[in-house]
Each structure stands twice: as structure tokens, then as C-alpha cells.
Scaffold this motif. Structure first.
Motif, short mmCIF file in Angstrom:
data_model
loop_
_atom_site.label_atom_id
_atom_site.label_comp_id
_atom_site.label_asym_id
_atom_site.label_seq_id
_atom_site.Cartn_x
_atom_site.Cartn_y
_atom_site.Cartn_z
N TYR A 1 0.82 -1.22 0.00
CA TYR A 1 0.00 0.00 0.00
C TYR A 1 0.85 1.26 0.00
O TYR A 1 0.67 2.15 -0.83
CB TYR A 1 -0.96 0.01 1.20
CG TYR A 1 -1.63 1.35 1.36
CD1 TYR A 1 -2.63 1.74 0.48
CD2 TYR A 1 -1.24 2.24 2.34
CE1 TYR A 1 -3.22 2.99 0.58
CE2 TYR A 1 -1.83 3.48 2.47
CZ TYR A 1 -2.82 3.85 1.58
OH TYR A 1 -3.40 5.09 1.69
N SER B 1 1.25 3.96 -2.91
CA SER B 1 0.70 5.28 -2.57
C SER B 1 1.76 6.37 -2.59
O SER B 1 1.44 7.52 -2.89
CB SER B 1 0.04 5.23 -1.20
OG SER B 1 -1.09 4.41 -1.24
N ASN C 1 -9.34 7.63 -12.95
CA ASN C 1 -8.70 6.33 -13.17
C ASN C 1 -7.44 6.19 -12.31
O ASN C 1 -7.20 5.12 -11.74
CB ASN C 1 -8.35 6.13 -14.64
CG ASN C 1 -9.57 5.89 -15.49
OD1 ASN C 1 -10.58 5.42 -15.01
ND2 ASN C 1 -9.47 6.22 -16.77
N THR D 1 -8.34 5.70 -8.73
CA THR D 1 -8.91 4.36 -8.54
C THR D 1 -7.80 3.39 -8.15
O THR D 1 -8.03 2.45 -7.39
CB THR D 1 -9.63 3.89 -9.83
OG1 THR D 1 -10.70 4.81 -10.09
CG2 THR D 1 -10.18 2.49 -9.69
N LEU D 2 -6.60 3.64 -8.63
CA LEU D 2 -5.45 2.82 -8.22
C LEU D 2 -5.26 2.88 -6.70
O LEU D 2 -4.92 1.88 -6.08
CB LEU D 2 -4.17 3.27 -8.93
CG LEU D 2 -4.10 3.02 -10.42
CD1 LEU D 2 -2.84 3.66 -11.01
CD2 LEU D 2 -4.14 1.54 -10.71
N HIS D 3 -5.47 4.06 -6.12
CA HIS D 3 -5.35 4.19 -4.67
C HIS D 3 -6.40 3.32 -3.97
O HIS D 3 -6.10 2.65 -2.98
CB HIS D 3 -5.50 5.65 -4.24
CG HIS D 3 -5.31 5.84 -2.77
ND1 HIS D 3 -6.37 5.98 -1.91
CD2 HIS D 3 -4.20 5.88 -2.01
CE1 HIS D 3 -5.91 6.10 -0.68
NE2 HIS D 3 -4.60 6.04 -0.70
N SER D 4 -7.60 3.33 -4.50
CA SER D 4 -8.65 2.47 -3.93
C SER D 4 -8.27 1.00 -4.04
O SER D 4 -8.50 0.22 -3.10
CB SER D 4 -9.98 2.72 -4.64
OG SER D 4 -10.39 4.05 -4.45
N LEU D 5 -7.70 0.61 -5.14
CA LEU D 5 -7.26 -0.78 -5.31
C LEU D 5 -6.14 -1.13 -4.33
O LEU D 5 -6.12 -2.23 -3.77
CB LEU D 5 -6.80 -1.03 -6.75
CG LEU D 5 -7.90 -1.01 -7.81
CD1 LEU D 5 -7.31 -1.11 -9.21
CD2 LEU D 5 -8.93 -2.10 -7.56
N LEU D 6 -5.24 -0.18 -4.11
CA LEU D 6 -4.18 -0.41 -3.12
C LEU D 6 -4.77 -0.59 -1.72
O LEU D 6 -4.30 -1.42 -0.94
CB LEU D 6 -3.17 0.74 -3.13
CG LEU D 6 -2.26 0.83 -4.35
CD1 LEU D 6 -1.51 2.16 -4.36
CD2 LEU D 6 -1.28 -0.34 -4.36
N ILE E 1 -7.77 -1.78 -1.07
CA ILE E 1 -8.40 -3.11 -1.05
C ILE E 1 -7.35 -4.18 -0.81
O ILE E 1 -7.56 -5.10 0.00
CB ILE E 1 -9.18 -3.36 -2.37
CG1 ILE E 1 -10.41 -2.46 -2.42
CG2 ILE E 1 -9.56 -4.83 -2.51
CD1 ILE E 1 -11.10 -2.42 -3.77
N VAL E 2 -6.22 -4.07 -1.49
CA VAL E 2 -5.12 -5.04 -1.28
C VAL E 2 -4.66 -5.00 0.17
O VAL E 2 -4.49 -6.04 0.82
CB VAL E 2 -3.95 -4.76 -2.25
CG1 VAL E 2 -2.72 -5.56 -1.87
CG2 VAL E 2 -4.36 -5.06 -3.68
#
Length: 179
Positions: free
Chosen positions: A129, A133, A153, A156-161, A163-164
Motif C-alpha cells: 500500500y 501510494s 482512473n 482508482t489505483l489508490h482504492s485498489l491499493l 483493497i489489497v
């Protein structure tokens, strides 16, 4: 770790409410960053026992708070994204994660207990993360000038990070409870 998750959920809920009311929620992010730092720094300190000299255990959060205040009121605005504070936080926790991995490889016994495995999962989540980030935080001034669809877009990568990160924490809790 539970307090960190509670803080994250409460912050997200309040942030969403502020956004729905068209109120700038970035001051909340400034507060969240300091609280997140204190909780995670304490978690790393407890998990690593001899992580840092005792003076740093109390001094580091105080120094971070002072830097966050300087960033919010002098370097940037309280109503803008706290680029410097978030980047510094990410850099510090990348270092904590690397320290954890080196310590667990070199100092721990060859037998990995369920608790050690759980902590390794959680630490891996923080490493992934904060590493991802850091790039977003460090370049957010440039990112924010892009078109709205591209900007969405990228964030959205931050949101995916996130989630991970939460999946790794969940896996860590799951490994802790499996005995």
C-alpha cells in the motif's frame, strides 16, 4: 490493528457524509494522517520490540504531528491534499516494512508460528500500500492537473491499493485465529 481499522472505517464514513453535503473533506484527511501514523507507528514498535530507542517511540509521533501542522498551515492549505505529510508517512512506513522483513528473515527462528505468519501478511499489505501510494502522493500535484476521467482512473489505483491492504490485514487476522 483493530483500532487502525476502526479509525479507517469511521474516517471513510465521515468523509462520505461531508462529500455528500459538498463540504471539503480534506481537513479530515489531515487529521486521519496523523492518527494513522501514530497507530501504525505504535503497532510497528510493539511488534518489533527493539524497533527504536524509547525516546523515538514518543518523539517520532510528536515530530510527525509538528510536520503535519507545518504542512497544513504553512507549506500547503488545510483545505488541500496533504502531499508532503502523506509522502513522508509512506516513506517512513516503507522503511518500517523493510525493517520488519529484514528482522524476520535474519533474527527469527526457522519455525514460523501462526502469529508471525499473520504479522508478515499484515506487514506485506502495508508495504504494498505505502509503496504504491508514495508514487501517487508524491506526484499528486501533477496528477491533479490531468483531465477528470484520467484523474479518476489514477485515483482508482489508490482504492485498489487500499483493497489489497485490507485483504492482507484480513488474511493476517484469519491466520492468527487458525491454530
Amino acid at each position: 490493528m483493530t483500532w487502525y481499522l476502526v479509525l479507517s472505517v469511521v474516517t471513510q464514513a465521515v468523509s462520505l457524509l461531508l462529500w455528500k453535503e459538498s463540504i471539503n473533506n480534506l481537513p479530515l484527511l489531515h487529521v486521519f494522517t496523523v492518527l494513522e501514523f501514530c497507530l501504525l507507528f505504535a503497532w510497528y514498535a510493539v511488534q518489533s520490540k527493539s524497533f527504536l530507542p524509547r525516546i523515538w517511540l514518543f518523539g517520532m509521533p510528536v515530530l510527525f504531528l509538528l510536520f503535519a501542522l507545518l504542512d497544513a498551515f504553512v507549506l500547503e492549505s488545510l483545505h488541500s491534499f496533504n502531499i508532503y505529510t502523506r509522502s513522508l508517512e509512506a516513506f517512513i512506513f516503507i522503511g518500517c516494512s523493510v525493517h520488519w522483513f529484514i528482522r524476520s528473515i535474519t533474527l527469527e527462528s526457522k519455525v514460523v508460528t501462526g502469529e508471525q505468519q499473520a504479522l508478515n501478511y499484515m506487514n506485506a499489505g502495508f508495504f504494498i500500500y505505502f509503496s504504491g501510494s508514495l508514487i501517487l502522493f508524491a506526484f499528486s500535484n501533477y496528477i491533479n492537473h490531468l483531465g477528470r476521467s484520467l484523474l479518476m482512473n489514477i485515483w482508482t489505483l489508490h482504492s485498489l491499493l487500499l483493497i489489497v491492504l485490507y485483504l492482507f490485514i484480513l488474511t493476517g487476522f484469519w491466520k492468527t485465529n487458525r491454530k
